[in-house]
Design an enzyme around this catalytic site. Structure first.
Site, PDB file in Angstrom:
ATOM      1  N   CYS A 107      47.690  37.416  42.288  1.00 42.37           N
ATOM      2  CA  CYS A 107      47.136  36.098  41.971  1.00 42.37           C
ATOM      3  C   CYS A 107      48.029  35.461  40.920  1.00 42.37           C
ATOM      4  O   CYS A 107      49.185  35.868  40.747  1.00 42.37           O
ATOM      5  CB  CYS A 107      45.682  36.205  41.519  1.00 42.37           C
ATOM      6  SG  CYS A 107      45.426  37.138  39.997  1.00 42.37           S
ATOM      7  N   ASP A 159      40.354  30.094  42.204  1.00 40.36           N
ATOM      8  CA  ASP A 159      40.633  30.521  40.838  1.00 40.36           C
ATOM      9  C   ASP A 159      39.378  30.314  39.971  1.00 40.36           C
ATOM     10  O   ASP A 159      38.927  29.191  39.791  1.00 40.36           O
ATOM     11  CB  ASP A 159      41.794  29.660  40.316  1.00 40.36           C
ATOM     12  CG  ASP A 159      42.224  30.037  38.918  1.00 40.36           C
ATOM     13  OD1 ASP A 159      41.505  30.813  38.260  1.00 40.36           O
ATOM     14  OD2 ASP A 159      43.279  29.542  38.499  1.00 40.36           O
ATOM     15  N   ASN A 206      46.792  37.534  37.025  1.00 43.17           N
ATOM     16  CA  ASN A 206      46.515  38.987  37.109  1.00 43.17           C
ATOM     17  C   ASN A 206      45.462  39.432  36.097  1.00 43.17           C
ATOM     18  O   ASN A 206      45.489  40.561  35.606  1.00 43.17           O
ATOM     19  CB  ASN A 206      47.810  39.824  36.951  1.00 43.17           C
ATOM     20  CG  ASN A 206      47.653  41.291  37.347  1.00 43.17           C
ATOM     21  OD1 ASN A 206      48.330  42.160  36.797  1.00 43.17           O
ATOM     22  ND2 ASN A 206      46.774  41.599  38.269  1.00 43.17           N
ATOM     23  N   CYS A 241      42.026  37.878  36.707  1.00 44.58           N
ATOM     24  CA  CYS A 241      40.746  37.563  37.367  1.00 44.58           C
ATOM     25  C   CYS A 241      40.710  38.104  38.804  1.00 44.58           C
ATOM     26  O   CYS A 241      40.124  39.146  39.080  1.00 44.58           O
ATOM     27  CB  CYS A 241      40.483  36.058  37.370  1.00 44.58           C
ATOM     28  SG  CYS A 241      40.364  35.331  35.724  1.00 44.58           S
ATOM     29  N   ARG A 242      41.344  37.381  39.726  1.00 47.98           N
ATOM     30  CA  ARG A 242      41.137  37.686  41.147  1.00 47.98           C
ATOM     31  C   ARG A 242      41.793  38.975  41.619  1.00 47.98           C
ATOM     32  O   ARG A 242      41.172  39.772  42.331  1.00 47.98           O
ATOM     33  CB  ARG A 242      41.640  36.504  41.997  1.00 47.98           C
ATOM     34  CG  ARG A 242      40.807  35.252  41.837  1.00 47.98           C
ATOM     35  CD  ARG A 242      41.503  34.038  42.400  1.00 47.98           C
ATOM     36  NE  ARG A 242      42.678  33.677  41.604  1.00 47.98           N
ATOM     37  CZ  ARG A 242      43.525  32.715  41.886  1.00 47.98           C
ATOM     38  NH1 ARG A 242      43.338  32.007  42.990  1.00 47.98           N
ATOM     39  NH2 ARG A 242      44.545  32.462  41.095  1.00 47.98           N
ATOM     40  N   SER A 243      43.066  39.189  41.253  1.00 47.28           N
ATOM     41  CA  SER A 243      43.728  40.395  41.794  1.00 47.28           C
ATOM     42  C   SER A 243      43.218  41.692  41.152  1.00 47.28           C
ATOM     43  O   SER A 243      43.112  42.700  41.859  1.00 47.28           O
ATOM     44  CB  SER A 243      45.259  40.273  41.752  1.00 47.28           C
ATOM     45  OG  SER A 243      45.755  40.115  40.458  1.00 47.28           O
TER      46      SER A 243
HETATM   47  P1  4NP Z   1      43.784  34.704  38.154  1.00 46.79           P
HETATM   48  O1  4NP Z   1      43.105  33.578  37.234  1.00 46.79           O
HETATM   49  O2  4NP Z   1      45.030  34.099  38.725  1.00 46.79           O
HETATM   50  O3  4NP Z   1      42.757  34.980  39.175  1.00 46.79           O
HETATM   51  O4  4NP Z   1      44.068  35.891  37.232  1.00 46.79           O
HETATM   52  C1  4NP Z   1      43.787  32.903  36.213  1.00 46.79           C
HETATM   53  C2  4NP Z   1      43.962  33.486  34.984  1.00 46.79           C
HETATM   54  C3  4NP Z   1      44.607  32.794  33.972  1.00 46.79           C
HETATM   55  C4  4NP Z   1      45.085  31.527  34.211  1.00 46.79           C
HETATM   56  C5  4NP Z   1      44.929  30.945  35.453  1.00 46.79           C
HETATM   57  C6  4NP Z   1      44.276  31.639  36.453  1.00 46.79           C
HETATM   58  N1  4NP Z   1      45.736  30.807  33.172  1.00 46.79           N
HETATM   59  O5  4NP Z   1      46.073  29.630  33.403  1.00 46.79           O
HETATM   60  O6  4NP Z   1      45.961  31.346  32.097  1.00 46.79           O
END
Ligand code: 4NP
Length: 166
Positions: free
Chosen positions: A11, A129, A14, A16-18
């Site tokens: 993702c 997201d 790294n 949240c989703r992954s």
């Molecule tokens: P992820 O979510 O891609 O599912 O881990 C996010 C985590 C952090 C951010 C964006 C999405 N960020 O902008 O910091």
């Protein structure tokens, strides 16, 4: 040593989703007694959160479903991942734009596709997201990756474990 199937979830951050995908899929593999046959990892296309544990909201949501992801630490996707993993499964089209060009090299072996390709029963094609929303977003992520994990398990059984212990 027996050949391990390797799966990498990708993702943006790294955190949240992954990591949730990794935790859920590892949980499914343990349930099936396949944890010794498939190696699972996750990575982000961005570097802001490298070394950080998964987002608290995701950890909480996972824990409610009996899954502990607290030991995971964020890392960034690297070129070698394209050569090492059998599956690289990304969450959304923004991820695709970074992962596909990286994994186009001559030594890449990974099957690179959206994770939700393995959840044909769901109408969503991207895992949204959840970072800027509330806990509901994390529940949706968990529902989606649970569905896709079952489809991925079937694909791995069909294509890799047919003549083995699968
Ligand atoms: P992820 O979510 O891609 O599912 O881990 C996010 C985590 C952090 C951010 C964006 C999405 N960020 O902008 O910091």
């Amino acid at each position: 040593m027996p050949y391990m199937i390797r799966v990498l979830f990708v993702c943006l951050g790294n955190i949240c989703r992954s990591p949730l995908s990794q935790g859920v899929f590892e949980h499914v593999l343990r349930r099936e007694g396949l944890e010794g046959e498939v190696e699972v990892d996750s990575a982000g296309t961005g570097a802001w959160h490298v070394g950080h544990p998964p987002d608290e909201r995701g950890q909480r949501g996972a824990r409610k479903r009996g899954i502990d992801i607290s030991a995971q630490r964020a890392r960034r996707l690297i070129l070698e991942d394209c050569e090492r993993f059998d599956y690289i499964l990304f969450m959304d089209e923004e991820n695709r734009r970074l992962v596909e060009p990286l994994c186009r090299g001559p030594r890449s072996r990974a099957e690179v596709r959206p994770f939700l390709d393995y959840a044909p029963g769901r109408s969503e094609r991207e895992v949204p997201d959840p970072f800027y929303g509330g806990s509901k977003g994390f529940e949706l992520v968990l529902d989606l990756v649970e569905a896709a994990s079952e489809g991925l398990l079937e694909d791995i059984r069909e294509r890799h474990l047919k003549n083995g212990s699968g």
